[in-house]
Enzyme design. Sequence first.
Site, PDB file in Angstrom:
ATOM      1  N   ASP A 188      -1.761  -6.384   2.747  1.00 27.22           N
ATOM      2  CA  ASP A 188      -2.218  -5.586   3.879  1.00 27.22           C
ATOM      3  C   ASP A 188      -1.649  -6.326   5.071  1.00 27.22           C
ATOM      4  O   ASP A 188      -2.136  -7.408   5.423  1.00 27.22           O
ATOM      5  CB  ASP A 188      -3.748  -5.543   3.950  1.00 27.22           C
ATOM      6  CG  ASP A 188      -4.204  -4.657   5.090  1.00 27.22           C
ATOM      7  OD1 ASP A 188      -3.677  -4.814   6.211  1.00 27.22           O
ATOM      8  OD2 ASP A 188      -5.074  -3.794   4.871  1.00 27.22           O
ATOM      9  N   HIS A 189      -0.598  -5.784   5.672  1.00 28.35           N
ATOM     10  CA  HIS A 189       0.126  -6.609   6.644  1.00 28.35           C
ATOM     11  C   HIS A 189      -0.720  -6.959   7.870  1.00 28.35           C
ATOM     12  O   HIS A 189      -0.406  -7.886   8.597  1.00 28.35           O
ATOM     13  CB  HIS A 189       1.475  -5.975   7.022  1.00 28.35           C
ATOM     14  CG  HIS A 189       1.386  -4.838   7.991  1.00 28.35           C
ATOM     15  ND1 HIS A 189       1.076  -3.570   7.611  1.00 28.35           N
ATOM     16  CD2 HIS A 189       1.577  -4.787   9.325  1.00 28.35           C
ATOM     17  CE1 HIS A 189       1.078  -2.785   8.677  1.00 28.35           C
ATOM     18  NE2 HIS A 189       1.381  -3.494   9.742  1.00 28.35           N
TER      19      HIS A 189
ATOM     20  N   HIS B  99      -6.377  -1.291   6.732  1.00 24.03           N
ATOM     21  CA  HIS B  99      -6.226  -2.164   7.897  1.00 24.03           C
ATOM     22  C   HIS B  99      -7.533  -2.330   8.702  1.00 24.03           C
ATOM     23  O   HIS B  99      -7.969  -3.444   8.980  1.00 24.03           O
ATOM     24  CB  HIS B  99      -5.144  -1.642   8.838  1.00 24.03           C
ATOM     25  CG  HIS B  99      -3.793  -1.478   8.188  1.00 24.03           C
ATOM     26  ND1 HIS B  99      -3.345  -2.314   7.192  1.00 24.03           N
ATOM     27  CD2 HIS B  99      -2.801  -0.588   8.389  1.00 24.03           C
ATOM     28  CE1 HIS B  99      -2.126  -1.929   6.824  1.00 24.03           C
ATOM     29  NE2 HIS B  99      -1.781  -0.886   7.539  1.00 24.03           N
TER      30      HIS B  99
ATOM     31  N   LYS C 217       0.829  -1.183   0.000  1.00 23.56           N
ATOM     32  CA  LYS C 217       0.000   0.000   0.000  1.00 23.56           C
ATOM     33  C   LYS C 217       0.881   1.258   0.000  1.00 23.56           C
ATOM     34  O   LYS C 217       2.048   1.128   0.366  1.00 23.56           O
ATOM     35  CB  LYS C 217      -0.956  -0.002   1.181  1.00 23.56           C
ATOM     36  CG  LYS C 217      -0.251   0.035   2.555  1.00 23.56           C
ATOM     37  CD  LYS C 217      -1.253  -0.002   3.642  1.00 23.56           C
ATOM     38  CE  LYS C 217      -1.633   1.389   4.051  1.00 23.56           C
ATOM     39  NZ  LYS C 217      -0.724   1.966   5.061  1.00 23.56           N
TER      40      LYS C 217
ATOM     41  N   LYS D 230      -1.136 -10.722  10.605  1.00 21.58           N
ATOM     42  CA  LYS D 230      -0.928 -10.781  12.060  1.00 21.58           C
ATOM     43  C   LYS D 230      -1.577 -12.037  12.630  1.00 21.58           C
ATOM     44  O   LYS D 230      -2.684 -12.405  12.236  1.00 21.58           O
ATOM     45  CB  LYS D 230      -1.500  -9.523  12.730  1.00 21.58           C
ATOM     46  CG  LYS D 230      -0.681  -8.270  12.431  1.00 21.58           C
ATOM     47  CD  LYS D 230      -1.177  -7.081  13.213  1.00 21.58           C
ATOM     48  CE  LYS D 230      -0.528  -5.794  12.740  1.00 21.58           C
ATOM     49  NZ  LYS D 230       0.696  -5.454  13.434  1.00 21.58           N
TER      50      LYS D 230
HETATM   51  C1  BG6 Z   1       1.149   1.145   8.096  1.00 20.78           C
HETATM   52  C2  BG6 Z   1       0.817   2.601   8.123  1.00 20.78           C
HETATM   53  O1  BG6 Z   1       0.459   0.500   7.062  1.00 20.78           O
HETATM   54  O2  BG6 Z   1       0.789   0.550   9.335  1.00 20.78           O
HETATM   55  C3  BG6 Z   1       1.522   3.289   9.277  1.00 20.78           C
HETATM   56  O3  BG6 Z   1       1.215   3.197   6.898  1.00 20.78           O
HETATM   57  C4  BG6 Z   1       1.244   2.580  10.573  1.00 20.78           C
HETATM   58  O4  BG6 Z   1       1.144   4.654   9.363  1.00 20.78           O
HETATM   59  C5  BG6 Z   1       1.488   1.085  10.447  1.00 20.78           C
HETATM   60  O5  BG6 Z   1       2.106   3.127  11.563  1.00 20.78           O
HETATM   61  C6  BG6 Z   1       1.000   0.346  11.690  1.00 20.78           C
HETATM   62  O6  BG6 Z   1       1.374  -0.993  11.623  1.00 20.78           O
HETATM   63  P1  BG6 Z   1       1.577  -1.855  12.944  1.00 20.78           P
HETATM   64  O7  BG6 Z   1       1.801  -3.237  12.450  1.00 20.78           O
HETATM   65  O8  BG6 Z   1       2.743  -1.267  13.654  1.00 20.78           O
HETATM   66  O9  BG6 Z   1       0.314  -1.694  13.730  1.00 20.78           O
END
Ligand code: BG6
Length: 484
Positions: free
Chosen positions: A177-178, A240, A148, A182
């Site tokens: 979308d990471h 997310h 993204k 999780k």
């Molecule tokens: C990213 C966003 O996709 O996800 C960031 O661009 C955000 O702004 C991050 O900080 C949060 O990821 P996680 O895994 O740390 O909750």
Amino acid sequence: MVSRVIPVDPFDLVVFGGTGDLARRKILPALFRRFCAGQMEQGARIVGAARTEMDDAAYRFFVREAIGEFDAAHARDQENLAAFLNIVHYVTLDARGNTGWKALAGLISPNRVKAFYFSVGPSLFGDLAERLYEFGMADGQARIVVEKPFGRDLSSAKALNATLSKHFDESQIYRIDHYLGKETVQNLMAVRFGNMLFEPLWNSQYVDHIQITVAETVGVAGREEYYDRSGAMRDMLQNHLMQLLCLIAMEPPAKFEPDAVRDEKLKVIRALDPVEGHDIVRGQYGADEDKPSYLEHVGDPYSTTESFVAIKARISNWRWAGTPFYLRTGKRLKARTSEIAVVFKDAPHSIFGAEAGRHRNILTIVLQPNEGIELGVTIKEPGPGGMRLIDVPLDMSFAEALGPDAEHVPDAYERLIMDVIRGNQTLFMRCDEVEAAWAWTDPVIASWEKRGDRPLVYDSGSSGPVEALALMHRDGRRWREIRK
Ligand code: BG6
């Protein structure tokens, strides 16, 4: 309890943007952990590609440093680290020109899985796809992985999808979308669809409302330019939080297979009602004693980009009509915590009288920092003195329940990259999902842009603007505390 590791077939993985921030922080350490876990067969190859001039040896040094910085614990395993660095290569390459492409094509084996990770700005996606095709690397065994932001609205997302689909079939495109990688997010599906206990209650008849909170303590330092063009809505909510909402709200898919799951998620997005202006609160963090405000961070006193957004969403379908979904996310909040709370309705009648108080079951799914699932149940307060009720958690913190295994829960990137190699798209977004998500958020963004709304300033270290609290208070509900 020892988790099984199934090795994947040998593969070539090319990381475009191989010297960038994401590669350093996430991709390279994740690959190394999978290597240490024994998931890569002999012959796997990782190729960093970027404009910076360097050779294999210099890139190996770069990779070693990155792993040392972002995964010091694994980096101590010198033997594995040396073996891992041996499978790492580098190609100096220009995405928009011809430099390096022949060398890359020469390095890649024709007859095996090849994954191309586009860890670069979206403006280069089209060029990379085109070059891969021109230089004969876009064959049936090729997969591309895109990060993204996937567009900034519906029309740009459509244009991007059209560009990629010129040379790659949808089954070859992995939109990351990471959050979907999780551990707890997948556990959410296991809890919903692996137990008989919850599913019969999983609807508006029993669920009062659902809250999704993704709170961060960091500001936007280091990403000011990108962030100021995006804001919390585009950066977090459209992807997310929306994905979390889909997994919570979707109907049970017939199978845990890519299209079965993605079809159900898509139906949820399409059933979302348009959001009214009074159901949105946007905020911008103010200055802290020693930390600058959002406006100071981005260096623009007139910026109207939000670093916080809260929304009340409604899903118009049989299961959820009447159960609101409250979503909020923001930077520089009280604590870093992400959780989903499913708040059940009150028992229809209290046999214990008004003095017993009001009690509710809440199922809380904690994504981070302490992954786990907690079910709040009402019991009698111990001791004499009548029937006083209290709520206690049935706590299933993964760290406690799974013991040492929980320490080895792979991070999102480890799982997702291995899924790309295995060719499993279940945890990746399909093009119609992304487009449907933009189709829902576009009018919301357009409405505040049209009104010229300025975000409300909130204190750093708080729970966001007080108006976000009011978003729930006016419905007789309240947000759960943002807990450390
Ligand atoms: C990213 C966003 O996709 O996800 C960031 O661009 C955000 O702004 C991050 O900080 C949060 O990821 P996680 O895994 O740390 O909750």
